[in-house]
Design an enzyme around this catalytic site. Structure first.
Site, PDB file in Angstrom:
ATOM      1  N   HIS A  82     172.333  -3.850 -21.372  1.00 15.53           N
ATOM      2  CA  HIS A  82     173.705  -3.182 -21.478  1.00 15.53           C
ATOM      3  C   HIS A  82     173.845  -2.212 -20.314  1.00 15.53           C
ATOM      4  O   HIS A  82     174.694  -1.624 -20.108  1.00 15.53           O
ATOM      5  CB  HIS A  82     173.697  -2.506 -22.731  1.00 15.53           C
ATOM      6  CG  HIS A  82     175.227  -1.738 -22.966  1.00 15.53           C
ATOM      7  ND1 HIS A  82     176.392  -2.418 -22.983  1.00 15.53           N
ATOM      8  CD2 HIS A  82     175.421  -0.411 -22.775  1.00 15.53           C
ATOM      9  CE1 HIS A  82     177.239  -1.539 -23.051  1.00 15.53           C
ATOM     10  NE2 HIS A  82     176.709  -0.285 -23.049  1.00 15.53           N
ATOM     11  N   CYS A  83     172.632  -1.839 -19.692  1.00 16.96           N
ATOM     12  CA  CYS A  83     172.532  -0.874 -18.560  1.00 16.96           C
ATOM     13  C   CYS A  83     172.597  -1.363 -17.263  1.00 16.96           C
ATOM     14  O   CYS A  83     173.460  -1.155 -16.509  1.00 16.96           O
ATOM     15  CB  CYS A  83     171.433  -0.198 -18.889  1.00 16.96           C
ATOM     16  SG  CYS A  83     171.204   0.834 -20.280  1.00 16.96           S
ATOM     17  N   ILE A  84     171.706  -1.934 -16.726  1.00 19.48           N
ATOM     18  CA  ILE A  84     171.627  -2.451 -15.250  1.00 19.48           C
ATOM     19  C   ILE A  84     172.872  -3.066 -14.591  1.00 19.48           C
ATOM     20  O   ILE A  84     173.413  -2.675 -13.714  1.00 19.48           O
ATOM     21  CB  ILE A  84     170.224  -3.079 -14.980  1.00 19.48           C
ATOM     22  CG1 ILE A  84     168.992  -2.482 -15.409  1.00 19.48           C
ATOM     23  CG2 ILE A  84     170.039  -3.418 -13.432  1.00 19.48           C
ATOM     24  CD1 ILE A  84     168.813  -1.129 -14.835  1.00 19.48           C
TER      25      ILE A  84
END
Ligand SMILES: NC(=O)c1ccc[n+]([C@@H]2O[C@H](COP(=O)([O-])OP(=O)(O)OC[C@H]3O[C@@H](n4cnc5c(N)ncnc54)[C@H](O)[C@@H]3O)[C@@H](O)[C@H]2O)c1
Length: 408
Positions: free
Chosen positions: A243-245
């Site tokens: 979900h982040c990078i």
């Protein structure tokens, strides 16, 4: 974090709009890889409980918001959940409360989007309600760094807001770092994730021409990593997931473009390279099969590990999906194995659903090529390499010493 706070004697309510999540939590069933049912049950008996009633916020001294911040259809920030949570807080929060946003977002969100909804007309940040931003820094599957020993950055809308957030987290986190303000705390998180995104893209680009030049980039990285200063090792892979990078740097580039009118070129380039990484793996599969005079069309291809990182069950934005999609388009018979994923509906393939292979050893032996995407610790890589007709290791997890094992 809720459990760490409960351990310290806080009465903690986990508020969620998803009724199924709330019911499962209250019955002692955790949906988070890193939180065991036993740990949750201990929390439930010592001050933690879940609820879907926003009125709970009326009695809260501290409200911490960690709702999702995905991308919208057009690739821009989708702050719907943040706005929804802020509006609900605004309806219930009492004067004197501390409200902290933890969701990853572009610099300025806390001040420009979140605070006005929390404060409503007439209330002031710092005097009536303290408002701060503190980035979530969880690394799923990391057994060394958890909530307690990962330093926490806090930045408030006023110095008093920063102090209040610092004092709160210091109750159960070893190190709290004060940022100059909310914008700097927001930017710190995006800097961390953009740094990873760009450095992963660097090696993902280098691995392509290294392969063509017959240079073992993995070995070069190991050598470079012996430098005790000025270098940090990043290794190639099948693409970035989670979900982040793949998501957070877009929040930053969107902000730069929307406010200043120009591009954040590093992020755009990293996105281009990392998005193409699964398709590069597909090309390498094609090449490896071609060398053995096997067409991809009709070949039996076994993908190992379809989550976005090893030893967790989270599949969000996993590079396995675009890879499988491309191989299916080429007519391959795609199979998969993942101890964390019993069934897999492949994204963007009109609902193509696969079931996890029951017998790993048999599936490895039957495959024309095995592609290691995530080196889950359950995998005996020596055994898999020995049984496979060809193993393409996209993680550099198995030492490539034989002709039928290749690294990306
Ligand atoms: N998961 C991670 O490892 C991680 C690491 C660092 C940062 N983050 C950031 O933390 C934030 C949350 O990520 P996540 O992975 O926990 O998301 P998630 O989707 O797993 O969980 C968020 C929860 O929020 C609930 N929710 C949605 N809208 C709500 C509302 N208005 N009120 C109450 N609950 C609501 C959802 O039902 C869901 O249970 C994101 O901004 C993410 O970028 C996550």
């Amino acid at each position: 974090m809720a459990l760490r706070a409960a351990e310290k004697g806080f009465m903690v309510v986990g508020l969620d709009t998803n009724v199924a999540v709330v019911e499962a939590l209250n019955s002692g069933v955790s949906h988070i890889d890193d939180v065991s049912d036993d740990e949750l049950k201990t929390g439930l008996s010592s001050g933690y409980r879940a609820s879907n009633d926003p009125a709970e916020m009326a009695t809260a001294d501290v409200i911490v918001v960690c709702v999702p911040t995905p991308l919208s259809e057009d690739g821009g920030p989708d702050l719907g959940a943040v706005k929804g949570a802020a509006t609900a807080i605004g309806e219930h929060v009492q004067p004197g409360a501390l409200v902290i946003l933890e969701s990853t977002t572009y610099p300025g969100t806390t001040e420009e989007v979140f605070a006005p909804l929390v404060l409503g007309p007439g209330r002031q940040a710092g005097t009536d309600i303290r408002i701060a931003f503190s980035p979530e820094r969880i690394d799923p599957g990391n057994r060394e760094y958890g909530v307690k020993n990962t330093p926490k950055v806090v930045g408030g809308l006023t110095p008093e807001c920063t102090r209040a957030a610092r004092d709160f987290y210091a109750e159960f986190i070893d190190t709290v770092v004060e940022a100059k303000g909310a914008k700097e705390a927001e930017m710190a998180k995006l800097l961390e994730n953009t740094f990873r995104h760009v450095n992963i893209a660097l090696v993902n680009e280098m691995v392509r021409f290294s392969h063509e030049l017959d240079i073992d980039l993995w070995d070069a990285i190991d050598c470079a990593a012996t430098k005790p200063f000025g270098y940090m090792a990043f290794r190639p892979g099948p693409g970035v997931g989670g979900h982040c990078i793949p998501v957070d740097p877009s929040y930053l580039s969107h902000r730069v473009k929307a406010q200043l009118g120009y591009a954040f070129r590093m992020v755009e380039l990293a996105e281009e390279i990392n998005t193409a990484a699964p398709l590069y793996v597909a090309n390498r599969v094609w090449q490896a099969l071609n060398e053995r005079k096997i067409a991809v069309n009709g070949a039996r291809i076994l993908l190992l590990g379809v989550t976005y990182k090893a030893n967790i069950s989270d599949r969000r934005e996993s590079p396995a999906d675009p890879l499988a999609k491309r191989l299916l388009e080429w007519g391959a018979e795609v199979r998969y194995h993942d101890p964390y994923v019993p069934e897999w509906t492949i994204k963007a393939t009109a609902g193509k659903k696969l079931m996890c292979e029951k017998d790993l050893s048999e599936a490895v032996r039957e495959a024309d090529i095995v592609v290691l995407l995530q080196a889950h610790s359950e995998y005996d890589l020596d055994g898999i390499a020995a049984e496979s007709s060809h193993l393409l290791d996209t993680r550099g997890a198995h030492f490539a010493s034989t002709a039928h094992v290749s690294r990306l």
